[in-house]
Design an enzyme around this catalytic site. Structure first.
Site, PDB file in Angstrom:
ATOM      1  N   ASP A 282       0.722  -1.287  -0.002  1.00 14.20           N
ATOM      2  CA  ASP A 282      -0.018   0.141  -0.116  1.00 14.20           C
ATOM      3  C   ASP A 282       0.975   1.349   0.014  1.00 14.20           C
ATOM      4  O   ASP A 282       2.138   1.073  -0.004  1.00 14.20           O
ATOM      5  CB  ASP A 282      -0.943   0.023   1.151  1.00 14.20           C
ATOM      6  CG  ASP A 282      -2.277   0.682   1.094  1.00 14.20           C
ATOM      7  OD1 ASP A 282      -2.065   1.593  -0.001  1.00 14.20           O
ATOM      8  OD2 ASP A 282      -3.227   0.548   1.649  1.00 14.20           O
TER       9      ASP A 282
HETATM   10  C1  NOJ Z   1      -4.029   3.669   0.010  1.00 13.22           C
HETATM   11  C2  NOJ Z   1      -5.362   2.640   0.224  1.00 13.22           C
HETATM   12  O1  NOJ Z   1      -5.198   2.270   1.371  1.00 13.22           O
HETATM   13  C3  NOJ Z   1      -5.245   1.998  -0.919  1.00 13.22           C
HETATM   14  O2  NOJ Z   1      -6.608   1.111  -0.901  1.00 13.22           O
HETATM   15  C4  NOJ Z   1      -5.215   2.565  -2.142  1.00 13.22           C
HETATM   16  O3  NOJ Z   1      -5.358   1.663  -3.114  1.00 13.22           O
HETATM   17  C5  NOJ Z   1      -3.890   3.209  -2.172  1.00 13.22           C
HETATM   18  N1  NOJ Z   1      -3.997   4.112  -1.205  1.00 13.22           N
HETATM   19  C6  NOJ Z   1      -3.819   3.987  -3.713  1.00 13.22           C
HETATM   20  O4  NOJ Z   1      -4.284   4.906  -3.970  1.00 13.22           O
END
Ligand code: NOJ
Length: 754
Positions: A282
């Site tokens: 993430d």
């Molecule tokens: C943070 C989020 O937790 C995740 O769900 C997302 O895909 C990513 N950012 C990318 O935007």
């Protein structure tokens, strides 16, 4: 003689005599790998967000920096054909090996056409519908050059304080697994991959929804049993459906951050489940191993995450900075590095990017495919089916289209940005039909509609309240649109108080004093705690955030063009102190009953939910026969047939979502009081009856014993079939023998953590 005319035996002899390396050179992926420098390989494992590459900083050793796009393998956030093409050109023209970029985006519930937020879509209990919405999202997104979505989010959540419940399918692993698989199929498309096939990502692996206190990014600490029975199954379903990527979550699990969790990433996903796709961290999560307290230096974060199994680092740049040295000094293996790079290159190859790096970025296709009338029609259908009718006293609904003078009140009624929810990156709010607009579209010409915001979820201030009261007294009907703004749920938007925020309760008090018929249309991203005044409304409609066609779908239901059929995918608590609250709880030695003394209950609030899982009303009524079973006693290898007759006993046609729950009455380990094991949506005309059948087998009877071995135990079970998780419509049967399994299929995760 060419290959096509060469006799088969001769051809195989020729092939057998070719050196292996010659074969490898025919494979563009192996060919490329052989040519790549260490730094070029590591670049493929780095993903930047578009703001980082073009305008803003990335976190690099804790410091914000910028970096050229030619050094990375994928980019997050480019969302137009023009932007993706431009970036691709930079890489193709500006890098030595011209390896195309992958463009990733959070296409969560639609792209330009916005479908209901995932929690809403789960209320439709309709995997086929979910699949169709994901397909359209992929058709739109791929035309803009997006190859890869970070969806579906398959986190089970039993704590509505957590803002991200809006992104998932709610509290139940069976429903969640069905939707996870459907969404993966939808994003990828069926049949041979084409330019509308998108890579799908199951996230956030795992137990992110179990964040302590419902506080986003917080630790999760749960039993191995709960992990396996509740949180892992939707991921397993996504893997079985062919998901291309999995994103480890921000959280730690019992002391081990997910981005360094070797046992779960490499042990479970790769070795036991055979997952061969990409593992992508993430945003900044590799770097966060530092603050999490297991890495002393950025180099340690790279070493820990990569060696645990994370292929691609999103946003932060520990891999790019430190993997070269770690590989050179032997702390990261060259073979593992090549395997990770190979997975990235193969994904690019599968999408056809080596043949044509620009094939997805197509401005003409982009113009032709977005927000088409067909896509809007699907958005409307999905929105209609996602609405849950919670209350309808004296059959106030459906309303007449000539209801007299109507007051529409509440700032959300005209809030277009609320319709698209907290995560609809490429959407334009102005494309959405607000509730107010939908009502205006539907009401008979000449109907007097007054709109006054009155109150908003983000301010205690009441707007023109004297005027609101006056108009309310003078109206024949009040429609109050209440709930949360889009920003009050979603990532990083946990709440500790789940009541209607801002001045909405005060506004409601004024409306109720008039005694006029009052319909509350709820818009929100999580189960709310609906206080006593909300309960005094005559009718209550849960509409979540329904997307581009919100207003039209709400009007379709309010005026009876559509009979509501949604059912809650998550329990509504009476009080925030009851959380976590979910239907599949354990019985305890002192189950609540009678006056509740010395039982597992509260002295100040009932233990039961306000609205249970699976609950939702209709404008008609349904009756259920008792379940008829094919056997009352059967061997563990046999299949049990369960049949009920459902009758529409009302005056309107409608859909009913028939739900089957199973209880293992006595087992070697305690079992939930019931577990969802089947559901079916049926349409019935007034007076019509239909028999609905389910079949149950060893995957349903099985449990994980105290050593986490899957088995079926002999003994009695209760099967419930009815309209929601509280149904008492039941029958009993017995399984006559014990059986040790592996279980074919995926109903129980059979993985063992090592
Ligand atoms: C943070 C989020 O937790 C995740 O769900 C997302 O895909 C990513 N950012 C990318 O935007």
């Amino acid at each position: 003689m060419d290959g096509a005319t060469m006799p088969l035996r001769l051809a195989s002899l020729v092939l057998a005599s070719l050196p292996l390396v010659a074969l490898a050179q025919n494979d563009p992926v192996e060919d490329l790998l052989a040519k790549m420098s260490l730094e070029e390989k590591i670049g493929q494992l780095s993903q930047l967000s578009i703001q980082n590459t073009l305008t803003g900083p990335v976190i690099d050793q804790g410091e914000p920096t910028q970096m050229p796009v030619t050094l990375v393998g994928s980019v997050l956030g480019a969302s137009s054909a023009q932007a993706t093409r431009q970036l691709q050109e930079q890489v193709i023209n500006g890098s030595r090996l011209r390896i195309p970029l992958l463009f990733a985006y959070d296409v969560v519930h639609g792209f330009r056409t916005v479908f209901p937020v995932p929690l809403a879509l789960a209320s439709a209990w309709d995997p086929d519908l979910a699949q169709r919405t994901a397909r359209v999202a992929a058709i739109e997104a791929t035309a803009s050059g997006v190859h890869w979505t970070f969806a579906p989010m398959v986190d089970i959540s039993r704590d509505p304080r957590w803002g991200r419940v809006v992104e998932g399918a709610g509290e139940d692993p069976f429903l969640g697994s069905a939707l996870a698989a459907a969404l993966v199929h939808g994003f990828k498309g069926s049949g041979a991959p084409d330019i509308s096939s998108m890579l799908a990502t199951a996230k956030h692996f795992v137990a992110y929804g179990a964040a302590e206190g419902g506080r986003d990014y917080n630790v999760a600490d749960l039993s191995e049993r709960t992990l396996r029975e509740v949180y892992l199954p939707p991921f397993q379903a996504a893997v079985a459906a062919g998901v291309d990527a999995i994103m480890p979550a921000f959280n730690e699990l019992a002391g081990v951050p997910m981005n360094s969790h070797t046992a779960l990433l490499t042990g479970l996903l790769r070795k036991q489940w055979g997952f061969a796709g990409l593992l992508v961290s993430d945003f900044n999560a590799v770097w966060e191993l530092g603050p999490q307290g297991i890495a002393a230096t950025p180099a340690d974060t790279a070493r820990l995450a990569f060696n645990a199994g994370v292929d691609i680092e999103m946003a932060s740049q520990s891999y790019r900075q430190h993997l070269p040295t770690l590989v050179r000094n032997g702390q990261v293996s060259r073979k593992n590095l090549d395997d990770a790079v190979r997975r990235v290159l193969k994904a690019k190859q599968r999408l056809g990017l080596f043949d044509d790096p620009y094939r997805y970025s197509d401005e003409a296709r982009e113009r032709a495919s977005q927000l088409t009338p067909q896509h809007r029609a699907l958005a409307r259908e999905a929105a209609q089916k996602s609405i849950v009718l919670l209350k309808n006293n004296d059959a106030l609904l459906p309303l007449s289209k000539q209801p007299g003078k109507v007051l529409v009140v509440g700032s959300l009624a005209s809030d277009a940005s609320a319709t698209i929810g907290p995560w609809a990156g490429a959407a334009h709010p102005e494309d959405s039909v607000t509730v107010l607009q939908g009502l205006r579209n539907a009401l008979a010409p000449g109907t007097q509609i007054t709109y006054l915001p009155g109150a908003s979820p983000i301010s205690q201030h009441l707007q023109d309240i004297t005027l609101v009261e006056k108009v309310a007294r003078d109206s024949d009907l009040i429609i109050a649109v209440l709930g949360e703004t889009a920003e009050q749920s979603g990532e990083s938007h946990s709440r500790a108080d789940l009541g209607l925020p801002g001045g909405q309760i005060a506004l409601l008090g004024s409306l109720l004093k008039t005694g006029k018929p009052l319909v509350i249309v709820l818009m929100n991203g999580r189960p709310l705690v609906l206080d006593a005044s909300v309960q005094q409304a005559h009718a209550l409609l849960e509409t979540w955030f329904l997307g581009s066609e919100t207003g039209n779908a709400v009007a379709d239901v309010l005026f009876g063009d559509v009979n509501p059929s949604g059912k809650l995918p998550m329990t509504f608590p009476r009080h925030v102190g009851q959380i976590p609250i979910y239907y599949a709880h354990k019985n305890t030695g002192r189950p609540p009953s009678g006056d509740g003394s010395y039982a597992s209950a509260y002295i100040d609030v009932p233990w039961t939910p306000l609205y249970p899982f699976g609950f939702g009303l209709s404008y008609t009524s349904f009756s259920y026969s008792s379940p008829r079973l094919s056997h009352t006693r059967l061997a563990s290898t046999q299949t049990l047939g369960v049949e009920v007759t459902v009758t529409n006993t009302g005056k309107r046609a409608g859909d009913e979502i028939v739900q089957l729950y199973l209880r293992d009455d006595v087992a070697s380990v305690t079992r939930p009081v019931r577990r969802l094991r089947g559901f079916r949506k049926i349409y019935l005309a007034p007076g019509e009856s239909r028999s609905v059948s389910f079949s149950l087998d060893q995957r349903d009877f099985a449990l994980l014993d105290e050593h986490f071995s899957p088995k079926v135990e002999a003994g009695s079970f209760t099967v419930f079939v009815g309209p929601d998780s509280t149904t008492t419509n039941q029958a009993h049967f017995e399984v006559s023998d014990k059986r040790q399994l592996p279980i074919p299929g995926q109903s129980v995760p059979v993985a063992v953590l090592d």
